[in-house]
Design a protein around this motif. Structure first.
Motif, short mmCIF file in Angstrom:
data_model
loop_
_atom_site.label_atom_id
_atom_site.label_comp_id
_atom_site.label_asym_id
_atom_site.label_seq_id
_atom_site.Cartn_x
_atom_site.Cartn_y
_atom_site.Cartn_z
N ALA A 48 32.75 40.93 51.23
CA ALA A 48 34.14 41.33 51.43
C ALA A 48 35.08 40.13 51.34
N VAL A 49 34.70 39.03 51.94
CA VAL A 49 35.52 37.81 51.90
C VAL A 49 35.57 37.28 50.47
N ALA A 50 34.43 37.24 49.79
CA ALA A 50 34.38 36.76 48.41
C ALA A 50 35.26 37.61 47.51
N ASP A 51 35.22 38.94 47.68
CA ASP A 51 36.06 39.82 46.87
C ASP A 51 37.54 39.54 47.11
N ARG A 52 37.92 39.36 48.36
CA ARG A 52 39.33 39.09 48.68
C ARG A 52 39.79 37.76 48.07
N ILE A 53 38.93 36.76 48.11
CA ILE A 53 39.28 35.47 47.50
C ILE A 53 39.44 35.63 46.00
N GLU A 54 38.52 36.35 45.37
CA GLU A 54 38.61 36.55 43.91
C GLU A 54 39.85 37.35 43.53
N ILE A 55 40.24 38.32 44.34
CA ILE A 55 41.45 39.10 44.05
C ILE A 55 42.70 38.24 44.24
N ALA A 56 42.70 37.39 45.27
CA ALA A 56 43.81 36.45 45.44
C ALA A 56 43.90 35.52 44.24
N ASP A 57 42.77 35.04 43.76
CA ASP A 57 42.75 34.19 42.57
C ASP A 57 43.26 34.95 41.34
N LEU A 58 42.96 36.25 41.26
CA LEU A 58 43.44 37.07 40.15
C LEU A 58 44.97 37.05 40.10
N PHE A 59 45.62 37.25 41.24
CA PHE A 59 47.08 37.19 41.28
C PHE A 59 47.59 35.80 40.89
N ARG A 106 46.05 33.56 38.97
CA ARG A 106 45.82 33.36 37.53
C ARG A 106 46.86 34.10 36.71
N PHE A 107 47.25 35.30 37.16
CA PHE A 107 48.27 36.06 36.46
C PHE A 107 49.61 35.32 36.49
N LEU A 128 51.60 33.72 33.16
CA LEU A 128 53.00 34.01 32.82
C LEU A 128 53.81 32.72 32.71
N ASP A 129 53.64 31.82 33.68
CA ASP A 129 54.41 30.58 33.69
C ASP A 129 54.09 29.69 32.50
N GLU A 130 52.83 29.67 32.11
CA GLU A 130 52.40 28.81 31.00
C GLU A 130 52.42 29.51 29.65
N LYS A 131 52.79 30.79 29.64
CA LYS A 131 52.90 31.59 28.41
C LYS A 131 51.60 31.58 27.61
N ARG A 132 50.49 31.74 28.32
CA ARG A 132 49.17 31.75 27.69
C ARG A 132 48.75 33.19 27.40
N TRP A 133 49.45 33.84 26.50
CA TRP A 133 49.22 35.26 26.22
C TRP A 133 47.81 35.54 25.73
#
Length: 137
Positions: free
Chosen positions: A6-17, A19-20, A24-29
């Motif tokens: 559960a903790v690992a999933d939450r960390i990975e989801i936080a990382d997902l946000f 990375r998104f 966007l900031d780096e325009k790496r489409w």
């Protein structure tokens, strides 16, 4: 589900946000596949409803404003995880600026949607972007 999972999933989801926001900031489409599932659906006032990663990438490319940069700050992440799927939400504060200048436009957004576990990690399958406020400087 174990506490560790559960903790690992939450960390990975936080990382997902995170990375998104960085994408966007780096325009790496071309790296959109690192945050979106192939069958993603994105709903936003600017783009309407976009289905499929290729349509999302095309929209992001066409939305670029020459000389304008962005800085996305993401906060208040929530994830309700149910197996390989999670209802997710966060707030985003976005500063638009030109190199070396103070922001000329700022906005607050709410992002919500569905993230799914894939063999490559968590990805957004659905994303709803709702503007909350804007301020021109």
């Amino acid at each position: 589900m174990s506490t560790y999972t559960a903790v690992a999933d939450r960390i990975e989801i936080a990382d997902l946000f995170a990375r998104f926001a960085r994408l966007l900031d780096e325009k790496r489409w071309a790296d959109a596949h690192t945050v979106f599932a192939d069958d993603v659906a994105v709903h936003s006032p600017r783009g309407g409803e976009l289905r499929g990663i290729d349509n999302v990438i095309d929209f992001m490319r066409k939305s670029e404003v020459e000389g304008q940069q962005a800085q996305h700050l993401t906060t208040d992440l929530l994830a309700e995880i149910d197996g390989d799927e999670a209802a997710v939400s966060a707030y985003s504060l976005v500063f638009y600026y030109r190199d070396g200048q103070a922001p000329h436009f700022t906005g607050g957004l709410r992002m919500g949607g569905i993230a799914v576990r894939t063999p490559a990690g968590w990805r957004f399958r659905e994303q709803r972007i709702t503007p909350l406020w804007t301020r021109a400087s």
